[in-house]
Design a protein around this motif. Structure first.
Motif, mmCIF file in Angstrom:
data_model
loop_
_atom_site.group_PDB
_atom_site.id
_atom_site.type_symbol
_atom_site.label_atom_id
_atom_site.label_comp_id
_atom_site.label_asym_id
_atom_site.label_seq_id
_atom_site.Cartn_x
_atom_site.Cartn_y
_atom_site.Cartn_z
ATOM 1 N N ALA A 291 0.807 -1.218 0.000
ATOM 2 C CA ALA A 291 0.000 0.000 0.000
ATOM 3 C C ALA A 291 0.837 1.264 0.000
ATOM 4 N N GLY A 292 1.953 1.259 0.741
ATOM 5 C CA GLY A 292 2.785 2.456 0.799
ATOM 6 C C GLY A 292 3.141 2.945 -0.596
ATOM 7 N N TYR A 293 3.547 2.002 -1.471
ATOM 8 C CA TYR A 293 3.935 2.364 -2.831
ATOM 9 C C TYR A 293 2.723 2.637 -3.710
ATOM 10 N N GLN A 294 1.674 1.826 -3.505
ATOM 11 C CA GLN A 294 0.532 1.919 -4.416
ATOM 12 C C GLN A 294 -0.247 3.222 -4.213
ATOM 13 N N GLY B 248 12.686 3.455 -1.159
ATOM 14 C CA GLY B 248 11.774 4.361 -0.470
ATOM 15 C C GLY B 248 12.468 5.601 0.053
ATOM 16 N N TRP B 249 13.669 5.418 0.603
ATOM 17 C CA TRP B 249 14.294 6.518 1.341
ATOM 18 C C TRP B 249 15.634 6.977 0.777
ATOM 19 N N GLY B 250 16.194 6.278 -0.222
ATOM 20 C CA GLY B 250 17.508 6.670 -0.724
ATOM 21 C C GLY B 250 18.611 6.273 0.248
ATOM 22 N N ASP B 251 19.326 7.258 0.778
ATOM 23 C CA ASP B 251 20.399 6.963 1.724
ATOM 24 C C ASP B 251 19.812 6.479 3.049
ATOM 25 N N TRP C 214 8.140 2.723 -8.760
ATOM 26 C CA TRP C 214 9.559 2.547 -9.069
ATOM 27 C C TRP C 214 9.836 2.790 -10.553
ATOM 28 N N ASP C 215 8.946 2.286 -11.424
ATOM 29 C CA ASP C 215 9.168 2.415 -12.865
ATOM 30 C C ASP C 215 9.072 3.873 -13.309
ATOM 31 N N VAL C 216 8.030 4.533 -12.866
ATOM 32 C CA VAL C 216 7.831 5.918 -13.297
ATOM 33 C C VAL C 216 8.986 6.787 -12.806
#
Lengths: 442, 999
Positions: free
Chosen positions: A67-70, A156-159, A397-399
């Motif tokens: 859900a976080g990503y969606q 999600g957060w990079g570093d 992630w793709d976009v």
């Protein structure tokens, strides 16, 4: 006088009634837990510790893996009641968001579970562990699980802090700074390469060499190492992979399973109230409209009941929340096929790219298309959108990796600084060495 | 008795001719007519005398010059009886000593007379317990000076919150240690089934009618001997024992009812429809949800609250001779709550036996066994609870739909279904007992060995049929918990005197072990509701089982000096070693006290007692989890059918006890032949090393680690006054007044960061525990101009987001022109400023009347009901007062906000002082009126006693609190989230009619 001493026997009896052992200060230990140092001692306990990695990955599955990503994309809408989830939907995740904090900490929980095995198991000496292949396969599962958690963290957060040893003390050593994303990726690749080399498919609980290669392919794709992506994806599915012979959604390569006693609440969150669900998440109109008219996948992705549209990739509606058994399909063959298509196109091989994307389209009952330098990126992004809808966070992630987030998510409120989520405020508060990143709300 | 008297007469007739030393005979009895054994009968002014025999009879040769006899007996007021010319037989009735100064208490591990006490102790006698309806020990406890007893829910058998001199802990327990006949017993909630805020109460297994007395130890000199578990005070319970003499039979039976004190006015069907029209713009409520029908009206509260029966019967037999004494009892209690579906039944039996096999040896055997059956329903913050749905479910829902199913909308349970369909039974078998033997090595020196046991076996069985909203196809949960506690205790006692100095000393060793074994499973989907069986269910969803326990080793020593009954000195120390800790297992808990009695030997005229005393000591709280300190790898991390293990707990091997240092200074006084008694105490309790969960970076894989971090202080004054107003042959009247002030303050927390609990409770440095935190309201915005005016205060942002006229306005505490989190402030506190009570006992001829008022003043209740039932924002049924007094137009004077959803509703339902209410109350807690049949009638029917009574509890309550009852806590026995009302089942009023028969 004799009578008097007789009665003393009673007293002596009382004094000696219970043995000293019974009242020994160390007499009671838990039976459902053991001291950390006694946890992994032989092959059986190593197997149990490795099952713990899978269990840890199951934790907090709805928000953390799905859900976080969606919400944070154009694939799904927030239709629930928790305002912290709404912040994802409107691209305005605050530092204090508790859902965000939960996602972040479940990844590190998984990492600590894996780190324990990786530290303890190599030095355990026990006859049952004389087979190095077995021991390395267990270590490979731990490294696979750790890599998976770090991949979601870095996306999600990079570093983020890169922690590779188990937690033992609670002092200053807990204050860890961020490591650059590149270092995290390097560790992910190293872990996955070890996994690909050492996983014994017949010994694991689901992680396979193919799955490790598939993840390596995904990482290579994200890092735009096209040739590596092509090679690893090919390794994952084999040279003559025929997707069309496998029904949609049955081409899993790496998925997390559940049972009624080890269940989840995914269907509960995706289903409408008429099916005893909460409908916390709904397919977006963008997703619904993305399906071409005759796409067979649509009816296996979304459904409609009493005017309510809902996702059906998690459809175990009959069981109670918490006992639902829908698996989470992290990697499917179709993703590998599409990686080959994209990597080939990026490398200029449009024949292979066209062949690969049409294999996916054919299975979906759609007409062939012809990929070329001008259309391939849109076509692949579109195909990935509908093929992998509501599984993991592919859309986000793709976009993002294609640099099109502002164009596609911008109308929904996505800004340039939304390329990372804020590090949870509670981590900043607790960890004196951790600096906030440059997110929008930071 | 009658025949015996005849013999006396014969003897008297035979001795008539004797001259000079005249033989006087007589009987010394108590008020109930029982003979008193061992009473001293002296010829006044001489040392000539005797003691009474087993039936209270005496025979004494008195010189002709003798004018009177002086009779004395411990615990009773002495009496002088004038000898009358020609009368040789006397019936002497002694009355119990007004304020009980000669009463012997067993404090800690040694006996002491109340007047020699240098610690602070409150007592509750069997008589006080008897006037109290209710079936649990805690209901028999009641406010005493410095002791606050609060019932957190009306469910029979539910828990109580008992605070002795305030709260000392945040994460460990705040309940006192309960000790029954010397055995510390298991208390707390063992239920594994969550049903809302309220749980079960392990102390409900102790039958109040078996209790002889309860002493509440408050200061550190008396509690230190209980060491690591005594920081919250100690309640000593002594069960009844037999007395030498004729065998006594006592039968007590009462029957009565439990009824709701008050119900809440919620809108009726028309009111609900009107409300929906204002809120959603339609009178067609069935469009809102199928299942709503304007023509239906159900007053849910009327349907689930009733006058329900309570019944209690107990029979006891006691007696014995000089060597063997016994008390045995059997009782049955059946207590139904005012809320239908709640019921607590208990069978209990007891045998207390003592025997002296030789004159150097005393043995005893005390055993109580209880079987209780507690029927629970879901409660509090729970949409499946009866209380919650009876308020919030619209009145326009039918009890049953046309198809026979229960009416329900919006996922709320149907209240009738909640009280009748939900089946949850908690069945407890409990055995508490001890076996002891004392051997007197010398007259002054004895050795005692004691084995104590407390075994609680709890079985839970829950069936939620598919007729309930909470279960789609039927759910079964079953579990069992067995807690076995064994204690071995060895003590040496010395009790002697040197001249006028009395000296007692105790040294001992105690070993205690607890084992707790639990299992629990939940399984779903039965074929039909006729199969409430785990066998028949298709889908097990969870199965758990574990074991835990702890071992406690203790060494104790205690000395008491009494220098000529004027100067007292006492000291005690306990060393406790607990398996719960790792690096620092042992704690030392010392306590010292000194006292000086200025009024010794009548030197101060009418002042019989004037004792100044002071004490200081250290106690602890080890009430944390058994394995909290350990670094553990736990099972249960199953993946499908593969067992898994994971690191589950980081642990803290350096954890130690929470420790409380208490200083006490007090005065005891007695005046006018002890007709007036007074006690005043001042104390300071500092608790340090509070165990708190320190938040740690979750990158560690863990989120908290327990650590000794916080500090808390309680400072208080408490006083009690007893007046024997009237003490005549056929009329006596005693009044006791007591009151206490306790000020609690949190002194430090982890990095002094505040922590939030409950709905609006904040724990913060400088504030007392139980403080409420939220916005301060400032009326209602009456028009747009008012809103525009405040919006102009800050250029960047609106004052309050999304508000319109009719919405609540909040106070901008920091003056930045924006209402946000920073404007929240402390808006109340759940702790009372002043607590106490007034007790009156009157006896006139054969009539008795006692009534007890209890009060808590200055406490607030966070009434979260109002955010829902008076939120005026949703489909939930509102209260009549909120609906009628909702703001509708400018200047209408209405105090409730407008009826609205969206951001206005979010604004109006913020945690604010709007939901904080004054919870002060004065309550006629108990009253008993009784009639004892006169002895003339009793003799005729050969009864020792026959008493008829009517008694009640919670009879009248004076309070401004708007909801059911101010004595409430939706969070049950939470340490921190106190005084919060949220859909909690209220306490009821009980009235019972009873009879005591003594044979």
């Amino acid at each position: 006088m004799l009578k008097q001493y007789n009665s003393l026997i009673w007293l002596v009896f009382l004094v000696g009634f219970t043995s000293c052992d019974y009242f020994d200060m160390d007499a009671i230990d838990p039976i459902d837990a053991v001291p950390a140092e006694a946890a992994i001692t032989d092959a059986t306990s190593a197997r149990a510790a490795r099952a713990g990695v899978y269990d840890a990955l199951q934790d907090n599955s709805f928000d953390r893996h799905l859900a976080g990503y969606q919400y944070y994309s154009d694939e799904a809408d927030w239709t629930g009641t928790f305002p912290t989830r709404e912040e994802f939907d409107i691209y305005s995740v605050q530092t204090g968001n508790s859902t965000l904090a939960g996602m972040f900490s479940s990844h590190y929980y998984t990492i600590n579970v894996a780190n324990n095995i990786l530290e303890i198991l190599p030095s355990v000496e026990d006859p049952t562990l004389s087979d190095d292949a077995f021991r390395n396969s267990i270590l490979a599962e731990a490294r696979f699980g750790r890599a998976f958690a770090y991949l979601e963290l870095v996306l999600g957060w990079g570093d983020v802090p890169l922690i590779l040893t188990p937690t033992r003390g609670v002092g200053e050593e807990l204050n860890v700074p961020k490591d650059p994303a590149s270092a995290v990726y390097a560790q992910i690749i190293s872990d996955l390469e070890f996994a690909a080399a050492n996983l014994q498919d017949n010994l694991t609980l689901g992680m396979t060499k193919a799955a490790a290669n598939a993840l390596l392919a995904r990482v290579a794709l994200y890092q735009e190492r096209w040739q590596d992506a092509l090679n690893y994806a090919t390794l994952a599915i084999g040279e003559d992979y025929d997707l069309t012979s496998i029904p949609y959604m049955e081409d899993e390569i790496w998925f997390l399973k559940y049972s009624s006693t080890d269940g989840n609440s995914l269907a509960f969150f995706y289903a409408p109230s008429a099916l005893n669900g909460r409908l916390s998440i709904s397919p977006s109109s963008e997703l619904i409209n993305a399906f071409e008219p005759s796409d067979l996948r649509k009816d296996q992705t979304i459904a409609e009941l009493d005017g309510v549209v809902y996702g059906i990739k998690y459809d175990d509606f009959n069981l109670a929340s918490g006992s639902q058994t829908d698996p989470i399909r992290f990697i499917r063959g179709a993703e590998m096929v599409l990686i080959i298509a994209e990597a080939s196109a990026r490398l200029g091989d449009f024949d292979t790219a066209t062949e690969m994307i049409n294999m996916v389209r054919e299975r979906a009952g759609l007409d062939d298309i012809e990929l070329n330098a001008n259309n391939f990126e849109d076509a692949i992004l579109q195909e990935r959108f509908v093929e992998l809808a509501l599984e993991s966070g592919h859309r986000l992630w793709d976009v993002r990796r294609m640099g099109r987030a502002l164009e596609i998510f911008g109308p929904g409120g996505y800004d340039a600084c939304d390329h990372v989520w804020p590090l949870p405020q509670r981590e900043i508060d607790r960890n004196t060495a951790l600096e906030q990143n440059d997110c929008c709300n930071c | 008795m009658k025949s015996f008297k005849l013999i006396v007469w014969v003897l008297l007739l035979g001795s008539v001719s004797a001259l000079h030393a005249q033989q006087i005979t007589g009987t010394v009895v108590d008020e109930s007519g029982m003979g008193l054994i061992g009473a001293t009968v002296l010829v006044t002014g001489t040392s000539t005398g005797t003691v009474t025999d087993i039936d209270g009879n005496f025979s004494l040769a008195v010189p002709p010059v003798a004018k009177s006899l002086t009779i004395s007996y411990t615990g009773f007021s002495g009496q002088v009886v004038n000898l009358l010319e020609g009368q040789t037989d006397y019936q002497i009735i002694l009355t119990e000593d007004g304020i009980g100064l000669d009463e012997v208490l067993v404090i800690g591990y040694s006996p002491v007379k109340r007047k020699d006490l240098v610690g602070s102790v409150s007592s509750i006698s069997a008589e006080d317990i008897d006037v109290q309806a209710g079936s649990t020990v805690q209901s028999a406890l009641r406010n005493a000076a410095g002791v606050v007893v609060q019932q957190s829910s009306g469910a029979p058998g539910a828990g109580y919150n008992i605070r002795v001199r305030g709260s000392t802990s945040i994460t460990a327990s705040n309940e006192p240690l309960f000790v029954v006949d010397g055995v510390p017993v298991i208390s707390g909630d063992f239920a594994q089934t969550g049903i809302g805020g309220q749980g079960a109460n392990a102390l409900a297994d102790i039958n109040p009618s078996d209790i002889e007395s309860m002493e509440i130890l408050k200061d550190a000199s008396t509690t230190a001997i209980y060491g690591s578990r005594a920081a919250n005070g100690v309640v000593l319970i002594t069960t009844k024992s037999g007395k030498a003499g004729k065998t006594k039979f006592d039968i007590n039976s009462s029957y009565g009812f439990n009824e709701p004190i008050k119900l809440i006015d919620v809108v009726d069907n028309k009111g609900y429809t009107d409300y929906i029209e204002e809120r959603y713009g339609t009178r067609n409520i069935s469009a809102l949800s199928s299942g709503l029908d304007t023509s239906v009206y159900n007053n849910w509260q009327d349907l689930i609250y009733d006058r329900n029966p309570i019944l209690s019967t107990d029979v006891s037999m006691s007696g014995g001779d000089a060597k063997t004494k016994f008390y045995t009892a059997l009782s049955y209690d059946d207590n139904q709550g005012a809320l239908n579906g709640t019921r607590f039944r208990r069978y209990s039996t007891r045998l207390n036996l003592s025997h002296n096999p030789t004159d150097k040896m005393v043995t005893s055997f005390n055993l109580g066994y209880t079987n209780s059956n507690n029927k629970l329903i879901q409660n509090d913050n729970n949409i499946y609870g009866a209380t919650s749905s009876a308020i919030l479910l619209p009145p326009t829902v039918p009890i049953r739909n046309a198809d026979g199913t229960f009416g329900s909308v919006f996922g709320l349970e149907n209240p009738i279904a909640a009280t009748t369909e939900y089946q949850n039974r908690l069945i407890t078998n409990r055995l508490i007992g001890n076996v002891a033997a004392t051997y007197y090595i010398l007259n002054e020196l004895s050795f005692t060995a004691k084995l104590g046991a407390d075994i609680a076996s709890i079985r839970e069985k829950v069936f939620e049929p598919s007729t309930l909203q909470s279960s789609a196809n039927g759910q079964i949960a079953e579990g069992s918990t067995t807690n076995t506690r064994l204690i071995n205790e060895y003590t040496m006692n010395y009790n002697g005197s040197f001249g006028t100095t009395q000296f007692t000393a105790v040294a001992g060793a105690i070993f205690q072990r607890d084992d707790i074994v639990r299992n629990y499973f939940v399984t779903n989907d039965v074929p039909t509701n006729n199969f409430p069986s785990a066998d028949a269910a298709a889908n097990p969803s969870s199965v758990t089982g574990d074991l835990s326990g702890d071992v406690l080793h203790s060494y104790i020593a205690n000395v008491n000096f009494n220098f000529g009954s004027s100067f007292y000195l006492s000291g005690s120390v306990r060393a406790d070693g607990s398996s719960r800790f790792i690096n620092d297992r042992w704690g030392i808990f010392p306590g010292v006290a000194a006292g000086y009695n200025f009024a010794n030997g009548g030197n101060l005229g009418n002042i019989d007692l004037l004792k100044l005393r002071t004490s200081f000591g250290l106690t602890g709280n080890n009430n944390i989890g058994n394995f909290t300190t350990r670094q553990l790898y736990a099972g249960g991390a199953t993946y499908l059918d593969a067992p898994g293990i994971v690191p589950s707990q980081i642990g803290n091997p350096d954890l130690i006890w929470e420790s409380t240092a208490q200083f006490d200074i007090g005065v005891d006084a007695g005046f006018l032949d002890n007709r007036i008694g007074a006690t005043v105490d001042f104390y300071v309790k500092n608790t340090s090393d509070l165990i708190l969960n320190r938040p740690i970076p979750t990158t560690s894989g863990f989120s908290v680690v327990p650590q000794n971090i916080g500090d808390m202080r309680n400072v208080g004054v408490e006083a009690s006054l007893t007046f024997v107003n009237v003490q005549q042959t056929d009329f006596d009247w005693t009044t006791t007044l007591f009151g206490a002030v306790n000020k609690n303050e949190v002194l430090s927390l982890y990095e002094d960061q505040p922590q939030d609990f409950g709905f609006a409770t904040r724990l913060a440095v400088g504030q007392p525990i139980g403080s409420f935190f939220g916005y301060e309201t400032d009326g209602i915005f009456q028009n747009q101009a008012e809103i525009d005016a405040v919006n102009a205060l800050n250029d960047d942002r609106d004052y309050q987001t999304g508000v319109a006229p009719g919405d609540i306005r909040f106070v901008d505490q920091n003056g930045d022109g924006i209402i946000n989190d920073d404007d929240r402030t402390f808006i109340g506190n759940a702790l009372p400023d002043f607590t106490g009570g007034v007790d009156n006992k009157l006896n006139y001829k054969n009539f008795g009347l006692s009534f007890f008022f209890q009060f808590n003043l200055g406490n607030e209740v966070y009434n979260n009901n109002l955010a829902f039932a008076e939120g005026l924002n949703s489909v939930f049924a509102p209260t009549v007062r909120a609906y009628e007094n909702a703001w509708r137009e400018e200047g209408d004077g209405n105090v409730f906000p407008r009826i609205t959803g969206g951001s206005g509703a979010s604004n109006n339902r913020q945690d604010s002082d709007r939901f904080v209410e004054d919870g002060s109350f004065v309550r006629l807690k108990t009253a008993t009126f009784s009639y004892n049949l006169p002895s003339s009638v009793l003799d005729a029917i050969n009864f020792r006693a026959l008493r008829l009574y009517v008694r009640g509890t919670n009879l009248i309550t004076w309070t401004d609190y708007s909801w059911f009852d101010p004595e409430v806590n939706a969070f049950g026995d939470s340490n921190v989230a106190l005084g919060t009302d949220f859909l909690t089942s209220p306490v009821g009023r009980t009235v019972e009619f009873g009879i005591n028969i003594g044979l």
